[in-house]
Scaffold this motif. Structure first.
Motif, PDB file in Angstrom:
ATOM      1  N   PRO A  16       0.824  -1.233   0.000  1.00 58.44           N
ATOM      2  CA  PRO A  16       0.000   0.000   0.000  1.00 58.44           C
ATOM      3  C   PRO A  16       0.846   1.265   0.000  1.00 58.44           C
ATOM      4  O   PRO A  16       0.529   2.233  -0.715  1.00 58.44           O
ATOM      5  N   ALA A  17       1.922   1.280   0.797  1.00 58.17           N
ATOM      6  CA  ALA A  17       2.762   2.477   0.832  1.00 58.17           C
ATOM      7  C   ALA A  17       3.437   2.717  -0.508  1.00 58.17           C
ATOM      8  O   ALA A  17       3.563   3.864  -0.963  1.00 58.17           O
ATOM      9  N   LEU A  18       3.864   1.637  -1.165  1.00 59.20           N
ATOM     10  CA  LEU A  18       4.511   1.785  -2.464  1.00 59.20           C
ATOM     11  C   LEU A  18       3.552   2.318  -3.512  1.00 59.20           C
ATOM     12  O   LEU A  18       3.880   3.260  -4.255  1.00 59.20           O
ATOM     13  N   TYR A  19       2.343   1.750  -3.584  1.00 58.97           N
ATOM     14  CA  TYR A  19       1.379   2.174  -4.611  1.00 58.97           C
ATOM     15  C   TYR A  19       0.863   3.585  -4.355  1.00 58.97           C
ATOM     16  O   TYR A  19       0.695   4.373  -5.300  1.00 58.97           O
ATOM     17  N   VAL A  20       0.623   3.917  -3.097  1.00 58.20           N
ATOM     18  CA  VAL A  20       0.158   5.274  -2.789  1.00 58.20           C
ATOM     19  C   VAL A  20       1.242   6.298  -3.105  1.00 58.20           C
ATOM     20  O   VAL A  20       0.955   7.402  -3.608  1.00 58.20           O
ATOM     21  N   THR A  21       2.497   5.958  -2.835  1.00 58.69           N
ATOM     22  CA  THR A  21       3.593   6.876  -3.152  1.00 58.69           C
ATOM     23  C   THR A  21       3.719   7.094  -4.652  1.00 58.69           C
ATOM     24  O   THR A  21       3.913   8.233  -5.118  1.00 58.69           O
ATOM     25  N   LEU A  22       3.603   6.016  -5.432  1.00 55.88           N
ATOM     26  CA  LEU A  22       3.678   6.162  -6.889  1.00 55.88           C
ATOM     27  C   LEU A  22       2.518   6.997  -7.418  1.00 55.88           C
ATOM     28  O   LEU A  22       2.689   7.805  -8.344  1.00 55.88           O
ATOM     29  N   ALA A  23       1.334   6.803  -6.838  1.00 56.01           N
ATOM     30  CA  ALA A  23       0.193   7.625  -7.251  1.00 56.01           C
ATOM     31  C   ALA A  23       0.386   9.085  -6.863  1.00 56.01           C
ATOM     32  O   ALA A  23      -0.059   9.997  -7.576  1.00 56.01           O
ATOM     33  N   GLY A  24       1.095   9.310  -5.746  1.00 55.01           N
ATOM     34  CA  GLY A  24       1.341  10.691  -5.326  1.00 55.01           C
ATOM     35  C   GLY A  24       2.326  11.431  -6.204  1.00 55.01           C
ATOM     36  O   GLY A  24       2.444  12.659  -6.096  1.00 55.01           O
ATOM     37  N   LEU A  25       3.016  10.723  -7.076  1.00 51.92           N
ATOM     38  CA  LEU A  25       3.936  11.379  -8.004  1.00 51.92           C
ATOM     39  C   LEU A  25       3.236  11.965  -9.220  1.00 51.92           C
ATOM     40  O   LEU A  25       3.847  12.743  -9.962  1.00 51.92           O
ATOM     41  N   ILE A  26       1.970  11.611  -9.428  1.00 53.80           N
ATOM     42  CA  ILE A  26       1.270  12.088 -10.631  1.00 53.80           C
ATOM     43  C   ILE A  26       1.183  13.601 -10.692  1.00 53.80           C
ATOM     44  O   ILE A  26       1.461  14.207 -11.750  1.00 53.80           O
ATOM     45  N   PRO A  27       0.815  14.313  -9.604  1.00 56.04           N
ATOM     46  CA  PRO A  27       0.773  15.783  -9.702  1.00 56.04           C
ATOM     47  C   PRO A  27       2.124  16.422  -9.979  1.00 56.04           C
ATOM     48  O   PRO A  27       2.166  17.581 -10.428  1.00 56.04           O
ATOM     49  N   PHE A  28       3.225  15.726  -9.693  1.00 56.16           N
ATOM     50  CA  PHE A  28       4.537  16.258 -10.052  1.00 56.16           C
ATOM     51  C   PHE A  28       4.852  16.054 -11.530  1.00 56.16           C
ATOM     52  O   PHE A  28       5.405  16.942 -12.193  1.00 56.16           O
ATOM     53  N   VAL A  29       4.511  14.894 -12.049  1.00 57.35           N
ATOM     54  CA  VAL A  29       4.920  14.516 -13.403  1.00 57.35           C
ATOM     55  C   VAL A  29       3.946  15.028 -14.468  1.00 57.35           C
ATOM     56  O   VAL A  29       4.350  15.370 -15.594  1.00 57.35           O
ATOM     57  N   ALA A  30       2.648  15.117 -14.122  1.00 57.20           N
ATOM     58  CA  ALA A  30       1.637  15.452 -15.133  1.00 57.20           C
ATOM     59  C   ALA A  30       1.814  16.848 -15.745  1.00 57.20           C
ATOM     60  O   ALA A  30       1.756  16.985 -16.982  1.00 57.20           O
TER      61      ALA A  30
END
Length: 247
Positions: A96-110
């Protein structure tokens, strides 16, 4: 002349027979060795001390001389295993921590990805990227504060832990304060993320290794996304405006 040499050799051999004292008869080996030394050195007088002391000298030499082959090869000491790098701990992180962290990168990359696709610098997207970075700094400060509160936590609720948890909030607040100058605000966010990472690794090393690995990945990717935004701003025109060379 030849007869003189023969007589001399016979006389010297007789001297060898009677040169040793009674009870210490020389062996045939000693006599032969003396004869050979006499013939080589052309010395008319025998030297019985040479053969008697030579074995003792050789024994001493063998005691003090040791060939390199006689040394036992030292066993190669096993080198201590190198500790794995911090990023390698990502696989140990909870899913869960890994997937939530990867999802949290979307506002940086988008935002920079959209601007690259449209080949246009969009200020509102750059602002949302900066605002998300400032909010992320506040989130990091809250993590430290909450980590120091439970009883039995390795991070005690002292001045060091609580004050360091507030430090990212000041960078976040200052980034919003100068948000009209967007480039300076983005630089402030990058500085805040770097200082927070330094605190978590060296000043407050109580987090689990998998969390530190995730922090390194997030910090690097966020910084890289901000750099892409700066590159887009310097290359492509701003939305609604044309570059002077395109007029």
């Amino acid at each position: 002349m030849l007869r003189f040499i023969q007589k001399f050799s016979q006389a010297s051999s007789k001297m060898l027979k009677y040169s040793f004292p009674v009870g210490l008869r020389a062996s045939r080996t000693d006599i032969l060795s003396l004869k050979m030394s006499r013939q080589q050195n052309f010395s008319p007088f025998p030297r019985p001390w040479l053969s008697s002391s030579f074995p003792m000298y050789m024994s001493k030499t063998q005691c003090y001389h040791t060939s390199p082959c006689s040394f036992k090869k030292k066993e190669k000491q096993a080198l201590p295993a190198r500790s794995p790098s911090t990023i390698s701990y990502i696989t140990d992180s909870p899913k869960p921590a890994l997937y939530v962290t990867l999802a949290g990168l979307i506002p940086f990359v988008a935002p920079p990805l959209v601007m690259l696709m449209t080949k246009t610098y969009i200020p509102i997207l750059a602002f949302t990227q900066m605002a998300y970075g400032a909010s992320f700094l506040s989130f990091l400060g809250g993590i430290r504060w909450g980590f120091a509160l439970p009883e039995g936590s390795p991070a005690k609720p002292d001045y060091l832990n609580l004050a360091s948890s507030i430090a990212p909030l000041f960078f976040s607040w200052f980034a919003f304060l100068i948000s009209e100058r967007l480039s300076e605000a983005i630089v402030t966010v990058i500085m805040g993320m770097g200082i927070a990472l330094h605190h978590e690794f060296f000043l407050l090393p109580h987090y689990p290794n998998w969390f530190k690995a995730l922090r390194v990945v997030v910090t690097l990717l966020a910084t890289f996304s901000f750099i892409i935004t700066f590159v887009v701003k310097s290359i492509f025109p701003e939305k609604g405006h044309k570059r002077p060379d395109q007029v």
